[in-house]
Design a protein around this motif. Sequence first.
Motif, PDB file in Angstrom:
ATOM      1  N   GLY A 105      -4.901   4.251   6.845  1.00  0.00           N
ATOM      2  CA  GLY A 105      -4.993   2.879   6.359  1.00  0.00           C
ATOM      3  C   GLY A 105      -4.066   1.932   7.091  1.00  0.00           C
ATOM      4  O   GLY A 105      -3.325   2.309   8.002  1.00  0.00           O
ATOM      5  N   ARG A 106      -4.134   0.684   6.687  1.00  0.00           N
ATOM      6  CA  ARG A 106      -3.331  -0.359   7.309  1.00  0.00           C
ATOM      7  C   ARG A 106      -1.899  -0.259   6.816  1.00  0.00           C
ATOM      8  O   ARG A 106      -1.652  -0.109   5.626  1.00  0.00           O
ATOM      9  CB  ARG A 106      -3.924  -1.719   6.934  1.00  0.00           C
ATOM     10  CG  ARG A 106      -3.270  -2.874   7.610  1.00  0.00           C
ATOM     11  CD  ARG A 106      -3.957  -4.147   7.220  1.00  0.00           C
ATOM     12  NE  ARG A 106      -3.318  -5.260   7.867  1.00  0.00           N
ATOM     13  CZ  ARG A 106      -3.959  -6.305   8.350  1.00  0.00           C
ATOM     14  NH1 ARG A 106      -5.259  -6.368   8.220  1.00  0.00           N
ATOM     15  NH2 ARG A 106      -3.320  -7.286   8.917  1.00  0.00           N
ATOM     16  N   LYS A 112       2.892  -4.832   5.070  1.00  0.00           N
ATOM     17  CA  LYS A 112       3.640  -5.879   5.757  1.00  0.00           C
ATOM     18  C   LYS A 112       5.134  -5.640   5.558  1.00  0.00           C
ATOM     19  O   LYS A 112       5.561  -5.172   4.494  1.00  0.00           O
ATOM     20  CB  LYS A 112       3.278  -7.250   5.190  1.00  0.00           C
ATOM     21  CG  LYS A 112       1.876  -7.689   5.530  1.00  0.00           C
ATOM     22  CD  LYS A 112       1.633  -9.076   5.004  1.00  0.00           C
ATOM     23  CE  LYS A 112       0.249  -9.550   5.363  1.00  0.00           C
ATOM     24  NZ  LYS A 112      -0.019 -10.881   4.843  1.00  0.00           N
TER      25      LYS A 112
END
Length: 176
Positions: free
Chosen positions: A112-113, A116
């Motif tokens: 997955g990403r 942040k």
Amino acid sequence: MATEEVNKPPSLPPYPEMIFAAIAGLNESNGSNKSAISKYIESSYGDLPAGHATLLAHHLNKLKESGELVMVKNNYMRPNPNSPPRRGRGRPPKPKIPLPAGAVVSPARPRGRPPKPKDPATVAAAAEVGPVPPRPRGRPPKMARPAGAGPVKTGSGRPRGRPPKNKTPFAVVGFD
């Protein structure tokens, strides 16, 4: 009790042994097909179980999948011991490079990403304000207009729809 032992047929060897004996006994250059193997087993061993055809097919498939038999053009044969082993379907795996002694392996990257990065200043400010309630689902309601705001202007000032076609006036032609 004694009659059961007398009526019991002589024990048969396991099916893989019978199949290998049939292939060796038939000794065909291109291998032996299933019907030839079945006929050889029936003639050699005589009294076979009722589901002989099913058992034979099952054991032939098992021997083929394990690599003890090779199937070439619907014929079964023993594999050549000098031939390279057959590989499965798909792309072969990449060879693994051995790590030097004492090397530390990093953990696998998660799927997955990645999240942040959190700025410490924004984290501290958000903690002082408190948790923000989640936004409700759907389209937000229209804002109420203040009283006395004037007439409602819609759009860009043009009327709705397609503009009318320009009609050119016709010149009156008279006959004298």
